[in-house]
Motif scaffolding. Structure first.
Motif, mmCIF file in Angstrom:
data_model
loop_
_atom_site.group_PDB
_atom_site.id
_atom_site.type_symbol
_atom_site.label_atom_id
_atom_site.label_comp_id
_atom_site.label_asym_id
_atom_site.label_seq_id
_atom_site.Cartn_x
_atom_site.Cartn_y
_atom_site.Cartn_z
ATOM 1 N N SER A 66 39.155 7.956 3.756
ATOM 2 C CA SER A 66 37.811 7.950 3.562
ATOM 3 C C SER A 66 37.229 8.174 5.258
ATOM 4 C CB SER A 66 36.979 7.230 2.624
ATOM 5 O OG SER A 66 37.147 5.748 3.475
ATOM 6 N N PHE A 67 35.809 8.394 5.228
ATOM 7 C CA PHE A 67 35.328 8.278 6.299
ATOM 8 C C PHE A 67 35.581 6.665 7.036
ATOM 9 C CE2 PHE A 67 32.136 12.064 7.119
ATOM 10 C CZ PHE A 67 33.169 12.865 7.263
ATOM 11 N N LEU A 68 35.741 5.858 6.170
ATOM 12 C CA LEU A 68 35.549 4.498 6.509
ATOM 13 C C LEU A 68 37.111 4.194 6.740
ATOM 14 C CD1 LEU A 68 34.379 1.864 7.675
ATOM 15 C CD2 LEU A 68 34.106 1.273 5.174
ATOM 16 N N VAL A 69 37.850 4.160 5.663
ATOM 17 C CA VAL A 69 38.846 3.468 5.469
ATOM 18 C C VAL A 69 40.118 4.602 5.585
ATOM 19 C CG1 VAL A 69 40.748 2.326 3.870
ATOM 20 C CG2 VAL A 69 38.236 1.778 3.726
ATOM 21 N N ARG A 125 30.739 -12.155 -8.514
ATOM 22 C CA ARG A 125 30.933 -11.420 -9.636
ATOM 23 C C ARG A 125 30.079 -10.190 -9.347
ATOM 24 N NH1 ARG A 125 30.703 -16.460 -12.256
ATOM 25 N NH2 ARG A 125 32.305 -16.703 -13.702
ATOM 26 N N PRO A 126 30.136 -9.001 -9.898
ATOM 27 C CA PRO A 126 29.677 -7.555 -9.377
ATOM 28 C C PRO A 126 28.138 -7.538 -9.522
ATOM 29 C CG PRO A 126 31.552 -7.065 -10.734
ATOM 30 C CD PRO A 126 31.332 -8.617 -10.923
ATOM 31 N N ASP A 127 27.565 -8.529 -9.969
ATOM 32 C CA ASP A 127 26.002 -8.588 -9.877
ATOM 33 C C ASP A 127 25.472 -9.492 -8.982
ATOM 34 O OD1 ASP A 127 26.821 -10.896 -11.231
ATOM 35 O OD2 ASP A 127 25.155 -11.044 -12.492
ATOM 36 N N ASP A 176 31.178 -0.566 -0.806
ATOM 37 C CA ASP A 176 31.483 0.538 -1.801
ATOM 38 C C ASP A 176 31.637 1.874 -1.419
ATOM 39 O OD1 ASP A 176 31.118 2.261 -4.128
ATOM 40 O OD2 ASP A 176 29.450 1.535 -4.797
ATOM 41 N N GLU A 177 32.728 2.508 -1.562
ATOM 42 C CA GLU A 177 33.223 3.610 -1.014
ATOM 43 C C GLU A 177 33.175 4.729 -2.064
ATOM 44 O OE1 GLU A 177 35.684 4.353 2.365
ATOM 45 O OE2 GLU A 177 33.583 4.010 2.309
ATOM 46 N N ASP A 201 35.041 2.807 -6.423
ATOM 47 C CA ASP A 201 35.865 2.343 -5.140
ATOM 48 C C ASP A 201 35.538 1.411 -4.218
ATOM 49 O OD1 ASP A 201 38.084 2.685 -3.444
ATOM 50 O OD2 ASP A 201 37.847 4.757 -2.962
ATOM 51 N N TRP A 202 35.843 0.167 -4.483
ATOM 52 C CA TRP A 202 35.147 -0.942 -3.834
ATOM 53 C C TRP A 202 36.333 -1.531 -2.978
ATOM 54 C CZ3 TRP A 202 32.389 -3.711 -8.520
ATOM 55 C CH2 TRP A 202 31.488 -2.970 -8.988
ATOM 56 N N TYR A 203 35.770 -2.322 -1.885
ATOM 57 C CA TYR A 203 36.740 -3.367 -1.214
ATOM 58 C C TYR A 203 35.987 -4.486 -0.866
ATOM 59 C CZ TYR A 203 39.174 1.129 0.489
ATOM 60 O OH TYR A 203 39.924 2.343 0.560
ATOM 61 N N PHE A 204 36.723 -5.508 -1.254
ATOM 62 C CA PHE A 204 36.073 -6.849 -1.483
ATOM 63 C C PHE A 204 36.636 -7.561 -0.266
ATOM 64 C CE2 PHE A 204 35.270 -11.309 -2.722
ATOM 65 C CZ PHE A 204 34.165 -11.104 -2.764
ATOM 66 N N MET A 205 35.932 -8.368 0.544
ATOM 67 C CA MET A 205 36.356 -9.212 1.564
ATOM 68 C C MET A 205 35.996 -10.646 1.336
ATOM 69 S SD MET A 205 35.533 -6.538 4.807
ATOM 70 C CE MET A 205 36.572 -5.077 5.020
ATOM 71 N N ALA A 206 36.838 -11.527 1.512
ATOM 72 C CA ALA A 206 36.384 -12.900 1.254
ATOM 73 C C ALA A 206 36.923 -13.786 2.367
ATOM 74 C CB ALA A 206 37.019 -13.618 -0.151
#
Length: 843
Positions: A66-69, A125-127, A176-177, A201-206
């Motif tokens: 993608s343009f980012l990843v 959580r997603p909310d 959010d990609e 298509d999500w990328y989660f960073m913790a």
């Protein structure tokens, strides 16, 4: 205190069999061992802190860049996967994901992620909504006076809408990609729209407070920040002015006359012809540049790089020299003599733009391009495609693919992913204290999206409210600029905006010249820290919370920043009072801090107000730091062979000095490191220059080193590689010397073999111990200045006409300790005891 830039060591075989050099790597398909698929969802464990989460009702999923990843094929991190009670549980050593099987699209009911750090644990959580995003950057400073449009300080709707960044005090970030553009798989990857946008298509960073870790992770998936060529860290001259060949020759002659270093000539849009109704142009104006190829040969002979301004929006006009050839390649009907319209997303148009127009000019000697897109925001053929983002991509990657030199552009921010296409041009700022005060914060937080090389119009672009270039404001801006990522002055076309420093007098000229000199002195340190940006994603100018994430004050001083690992800067952002600028500084605990330009050691763990004259700036060096520097260089086109190794007072320390060929693309593997350490034990200081490791093209075998130990007492002896040196009060390449002005020991190592170890031992007097880092550098300077004003001023001198002994002895202290090193403590004691009396005699 120890600073070490960590790299893989390059090996000599890379010189025998050179690689193509650094290019953007697209490797989007993940290792299958990292992938968990369950029905219409797919999870990819990318790092212990980053996971990709996809929902696709068609179960096809997407493996394109993608343009980012652009990279998902990473080493597989350790993780476990199990199913329990209808839930899929994926666990790394830093986070645990739970998804309820066969429940489709991600929602707060079927998905959660737990961060496992006991001190900073959370459940997402997603909310969940972020509350503490630390922000990223914004496209431009155009029209802003500080952070508000046109000085509308009371209208919060006019505040700059800075985009969110990667970091947040919440300790997590969701990217959010799902609708972002993709790259196709052609030789020159081109934009492609997603076929099915009804997916997730999500990328989660913790990451908690481990900001540096997640920035490094971000570079693993989104690409590294390329290392600019060494010359980019020198001084850039730029002005919107209809310069001619003769004008620029005269300008450069003045730089040489005043011994001002210079690396880049920026030539604004008057270089080309125009029909006066548009800004676009592709043909040299022969009235100003009668022979462009010869002009560019001259700039090359002067070791200057050249960039030209481009406004491509109006396409190719009929009067342009390449019009007919361009039209033929585009099958464009020229009978109506209309402009060939600009089509940024048309691959054929862009290939011809480079092939027909720009590559020939690059062969003539244009080094890189300054893009200045200010027209419609998005592409006319592909909905939502940012023209700024896409221009950054096409220009950078064209140079990456077709030039042996390091790719470099110069344009505004286009959005996430643009960190791969540096350098940034921040636009037209107003000439106000508000603009100056805002720029450090704006620059610092751009590191949160890895856009680490903003280039500002130092000194401001255009007047706002008054047509007067305040010399104090300009000096403070230049002092900040010397400690910013890219050091470039610029201004609009106004005859009152003459920023050439020889137009200023007295203390202003001195301070301006000093700021440019400081930039070049620090160049090897800056370049080493730029390599760290490439390797680790940590910006040169970074917010204090990168290094002190758990300390409240790190978030309360937004303009203050770390300039690399060892230097703290507290910018001056408002006018002084009666020649004095007061700045409140936070000095973090864990280190003492040496206020470089006053010679004062200050304790860490305090907030303190400090005062600075016009020639001083709040620069704090970590106690014991080792800082490589240059001395008296004219530009950075070639690698200077003289290196000053600055050793600062306080703790022991070390540093790895980075070097490479300067402008080739092989820096990823072809470079060298030289470790320098300083260890203090029992009034003896051991300084070691270790053998250089690594190799690069045309690497010198020897260097002329100078060891400069700041804030030091007069030594009893100095030896180099076991040989005791003599003291000489006149500097030469044989004897050690002492600078009374800077309270610094100076030790020469001429023609030092770089592959050998060099040991310097400094013995201090064990019977006399004195703390000289109590502002004596500043106190010497101020007393001497007052002495000159009083002695040579218009008011009466001392009644007898003879300088009182106490005044003369105190004013000459810096010289006395150089001439009589054996009486060092006596002379310093006398100064401290009689300083106030001297001032009283000069009231």
């Amino acid at each position: 205190m120890k600073t070490r830039v960590i790299f893989f060591l390059c090996i000599f075989v890379s010189l025998l069999y050179p690689l193509q050099g650094y290019t953007t790597t697209y490797n989007p398909k993940a290792n299958l061992a990292s992938v968990i698929i369950s029905g219409d969802v797919r999870f990819t464990v990318l790092t212990p802190r980053v996971i990709r989460m996809e929902w696709d009702s068609t179960k096809t999923f997407n493996d394109q860049s993608s343009f980012l990843v652009i990279n998902r094929n990473l080493p597989v991190p350790e993780f476990t996967r199990k199913e329990k009670g209808g839930w899929i549980i994926i666990k790394t050593n830093e986070m645990e994901l739970k998804y309820k099987k066969n429940t489709g699209k991600f929602t707060k009911e079927n998905l959660q992620i737990k961060y496992l750090d006991k001190q900073e644990a959370f459940v997402w959580r997603p909310d969940n909504k972020q509350k503490g995003n630390l922000k990223g950057t914004y496209r431009t400073l155009d029209g802003y006076d500080g952070e508000y449009i046109g000085g509308k300080f009371d209208d919060k709707s006019k505040k700059m809408p800075i985009e969110d960044g990667i970091l947040s005090t919440d300790g997590w970030t969701l990217i959010d990609e799902s609708t972002n553009f993709l790259f196709d798989q052609s030789d020159w990857p081109w934009v492609e729209e997603r076929k099915d946008k009804n997916t997730q298509d999500w990328y989660f960073m913790a990451y908690g407070k481990h900001y540096k870790n997640v920035l490094k992770d971000f570079t693993l998936i989104a690409g590294k920040v390329p290392l600019p060529p060494r010359y980019a860290f020198g001084y850039w001259w730029s002005r919107y002015w209809n310069y001619s060949d003769n004008d620029l020759r005269n300008l450069v002659a003045n730089f040489e006359k005043y011994s001002i270093p210079l690396d880049v000539l920026v030539i604004d849009m008057d270089w080309h012809e125009t029909d006066r109704h548009q800004w676009t142009g592709w043909t040299w104006d022969k009235n100003l540049f009668p022979a462009p190829d010869k002009f560019l040969q001259w700039t090359k002979a002067k070791n200057l790089k050249v960039t030209l301004n481009l406004h491509p929006a109006d396409g190719i006009a009929p009067f342009e020299e390449p019009y007919e050839e361009f039209a033929k390649k585009m099958n464009f009907d020229t009978s109506a003599k209309k402009n060939i319209p600009y089509e940024g997303s048309n691959k054929k148009f862009m290939q011809n733009l480079f092939g027909v127009i720009l590559h020939p000019m690059e062969k003539q000697g244009v080094d890189f391009w300054w893009l200045d897109w200010q027209q419609w925001a998005t592409d006319k053929n592909i909905k939502g495609l940012s023209n700024t983002w896409w221009l950054n991509y096409t220009f950078f990657t064209d140079m990456e693919r077709n030039s042996e030199k390091r790719p470099l552009i110069y344009h505004r921010w286009g959005g996430l992913g643009n960190h791969r296409y540096q350098i940034g041009f921040s636009g037209d700022s107003y000439i106000t204290w508000e603009s100056l005060a805002f720029q450090p914060y704006f620059t610092n937080i751009a590191s949160n999206v890895l856009y680490t090389y903003w280039s500002h119009d130092i000194g401001g672009h255009m007047f706002f409210g008054k047509n007067y270039l305040d010399p104090e404001l300009y000096v403070r801006w230049m002092q900040y600029g010397a400690l910013s990522p890219i050091f470039r002055t610029h201004s609009t076309k106004n005859p009152l905006l003459n920023k050439e420093i020889w137009n200023f007098k007295g203390e202003y000229f001195d301070a301006l010249q000093k700021s440019i000199s400081l930039r070049y002195e620090l160049a090897p340190y800056i370049y080493t820290m730029a390599r760290k940006t490439y390797d680790e994603g940590i910006g040169l100018c970074r917010p204090m919370y990168y290094d002190y994430p758990k300390v409240e004050q790190a978030y309360q001083y937004p303009s203050q920043y770390m300039f690399g690992d060892n230097v703290l800067v507290a910018p001056i952002g408002k006018a002084g009072v009666e020649g004095i600028s007061k700045v409140k500084v936070w000095l973090p605990a864990g280190d003492d801090w040496y206020e470089w330009q006053t010679g004062t050691m200050l304790k860490g763990g305090q907030e303190i107000e400090r005062e600075f004259t016009i020639d001083e700036y709040p620069i704090y060096i970590k106690a014991g730091a080792v800082i490589p520097m240059y001395h008296n260089v004219k530009n950075l086109q070639s690698e200077p062979n003289q290196t000053v190794i600055g050793i600062f007072p306080g703790n022991s320390g070390s540093f790895d000095i980075y070097e490479d060929a300067g402008d080739d693309k092989n820096y990823d593997t072809q470079y060298a490191l030289t470790t320098v350490s300083s260890v203090n034990t029992d009034r003896t200081q051991h300084i070691t220059i270790f053998p250089r490791k690594g190799a690069y093209k045309e690497m010198p075998e020897t260097k002329d080193y100078t060891i400069k130990v700041y804030g030091a007492e007069m030594p009893k002896s100095v030896s180099v590689n076991g040989v005791k040196l003599n003291y000489g009060f006149i500097m030469n390449n044989r004897d050690w010397n002492y600078s009374g002005k800077e309270l610094a020991i100076i030790i020469p190592l001429p023609l030092a073999q770089c592959n050998s170890k060099h040991e310097i031992v400094i013995e201090y007097d064990k019977e006399h111990v004195m703390n000289v880092n109590v502002g004596l550098v500043k106190r010497f300077k101020e007393l001497s200045k007052r002495y000159s004003e009083y002695k040579f001023g218009s008011h009466p001198c001392w009644p007898s006409g003879i300088v009182p002994e106490v005044v003369g002895r105190c004013e000459e202290t810096n010289r006395k300790i150089e001439y009589e090193p054996e009486r060092f403590y006596e002379h310093i004691d006398y100064f401290i005891s009689n300083e106030q009396k001297s001032w009283d005699l000069m009231k």
